[in-house]
Design a protein around this motif. Structure first.
Motif, mmCIF file in Angstrom:
data_model
loop_
_atom_site.group_PDB
_atom_site.id
_atom_site.type_symbol
_atom_site.label_atom_id
_atom_site.label_comp_id
_atom_site.label_asym_id
_atom_site.label_seq_id
_atom_site.Cartn_x
_atom_site.Cartn_y
_atom_site.Cartn_z
ATOM 1 N N MET A 63 -5.026 -6.951 -6.248
ATOM 2 C CA MET A 63 -5.228 -7.205 -4.831
ATOM 3 C C MET A 63 -4.213 -6.390 -4.034
ATOM 4 S SD MET A 63 -5.062 -10.687 -2.512
ATOM 5 C CE MET A 63 -4.378 -11.663 -3.774
ATOM 6 N N ALA A 64 -4.715 -5.579 -3.107
ATOM 7 C CA ALA A 64 -3.868 -4.728 -2.280
ATOM 8 C C ALA A 64 -3.533 -5.433 -0.968
ATOM 9 C CB ALA A 64 -4.573 -3.412 -1.993
ATOM 10 N N ARG A 65 -2.372 -5.074 -0.418
ATOM 11 C CA ARG A 65 -1.947 -5.569 0.903
ATOM 12 C C ARG A 65 -2.260 -4.465 1.915
ATOM 13 N NH1 ARG A 65 1.558 -9.402 1.854
ATOM 14 N NH2 ARG A 65 2.823 -8.087 3.205
ATOM 15 N N ILE A 66 -3.206 -4.764 2.817
ATOM 16 C CA ILE A 66 -3.703 -3.745 3.728
ATOM 17 C C ILE A 66 -3.470 -4.169 5.178
ATOM 18 C CG2 ILE A 66 -5.733 -2.432 4.461
ATOM 19 C CD1 ILE A 66 -6.771 -2.755 1.573
ATOM 20 N N LEU A 67 -2.774 -3.312 5.904
ATOM 21 C CA LEU A 67 -2.502 -3.533 7.319
ATOM 22 C C LEU A 67 -3.760 -3.226 8.132
ATOM 23 C CD1 LEU A 67 -0.588 -3.966 9.760
ATOM 24 C CD2 LEU A 67 0.038 -1.541 9.550
ATOM 25 N N ASP A 109 0.067 -1.533 0.849
ATOM 26 C CA ASP A 109 -0.603 -0.608 -0.055
ATOM 27 C C ASP A 109 -1.462 0.393 0.696
ATOM 28 O OD1 ASP A 109 0.242 -1.762 -2.650
ATOM 29 O OD2 ASP A 109 -0.835 -3.518 -1.882
ATOM 30 N N ALA A 110 -1.911 0.031 1.907
ATOM 31 C CA ALA A 110 -2.761 0.900 2.709
ATOM 32 C C ALA A 110 -2.866 0.301 4.107
ATOM 33 C CB ALA A 110 -4.151 1.033 2.084
ATOM 34 N N ARG A 149 6.446 6.704 4.924
ATOM 35 C CA ARG A 149 6.570 5.728 3.837
ATOM 36 C C ARG A 149 5.571 5.984 2.709
ATOM 37 N NH1 ARG A 149 6.292 -0.091 5.213
ATOM 38 N NH2 ARG A 149 7.037 -0.174 3.082
ATOM 39 N N ARG A 150 4.762 7.030 2.855
ATOM 40 C CA ARG A 150 3.735 7.373 1.866
ATOM 41 C C ARG A 150 2.712 6.258 1.670
ATOM 42 N NH1 ARG A 150 4.782 11.749 -1.778
ATOM 43 N NH2 ARG A 150 6.542 12.925 -1.005
ATOM 44 N N ILE A 151 2.353 5.615 2.775
ATOM 45 C CA ILE A 151 1.338 4.568 2.749
ATOM 46 C C ILE A 151 0.028 5.193 3.217
ATOM 47 C CG2 ILE A 151 0.584 2.375 3.750
ATOM 48 C CD1 ILE A 151 3.617 1.714 4.047
ATOM 49 N N PRO A 152 -0.992 5.182 2.368
ATOM 50 C CA PRO A 152 -2.274 5.778 2.761
ATOM 51 C C PRO A 152 -2.929 4.965 3.878
ATOM 52 C CG PRO A 152 -2.503 4.651 0.667
ATOM 53 C CD PRO A 152 -1.037 4.608 1.018
ATOM 54 N N PHE A 153 -3.623 5.678 4.752
ATOM 55 C CA PHE A 153 -4.294 4.999 5.862
ATOM 56 C C PHE A 153 -5.564 5.743 6.233
ATOM 57 C CE2 PHE A 153 -1.448 8.075 7.758
ATOM 58 C CZ PHE A 153 -2.204 8.655 8.772
#
Length: 125
Positions: free
Chosen positions: A1-5, A47-48, A70-74
């Protein structure tokens, strides 16, 4: 499970995005409805992110820069089309509004699998 903003100033789109992420088994961070709240949430463990390009009178580019650092994909969501995105950010995934669940799921899978940057025309970013 990813944490996604989730960042969107439209409550209905935020709610839909949250529901779809939950349906896909992911944890939602936020949502943030303005740039200041989004920048604060972007400091969390993520995570994204799914980021609306236009947040009221603000553009989300400062948030995009923070996520890049932060190298967070979006993925940027926009109704303006690719030409409405500053060239510096066009290599990142986008979701054209309105978007459907299948497209949304594909973009989420790509973000989590590849780090969120696709090859720009003419070579790597």
């Amino acid at each position: 499970m990813a944490r996604i903003l989730v960042v969107d100033d439209e409550p209905l789109i935020s709610a839909m995005t949250e529901d779809w992420l939950s349906e896909l088994g992911h944890s939602v961070v936020g949502p943030a409805h303005n740039l200041a709240a989004a920048l604060k949430l972007a400091e969390m463990d993520l995570d994204a992110a799914i980021v609306d390009l236009a947040l009221g009178k603000d553009k989300s580019y400062p948030l995009a820069d923070a996520l890049i650092a932060r190298r967070i994909p979006f993925a940027l969501t926009t109704g303006y089309g690719p030409d409405g995105i500053e060239p510096k950010y066009r290599a990142h995934s986008t979701l054209g509004k309105p978007f459907e669940f299948a497209t949304f799921r594909r973009v989420i899978d790509e973000l989590l699998a590849s780090g969120g940057t696709r090859e720009a025309p003419g070579g790597p970013p």
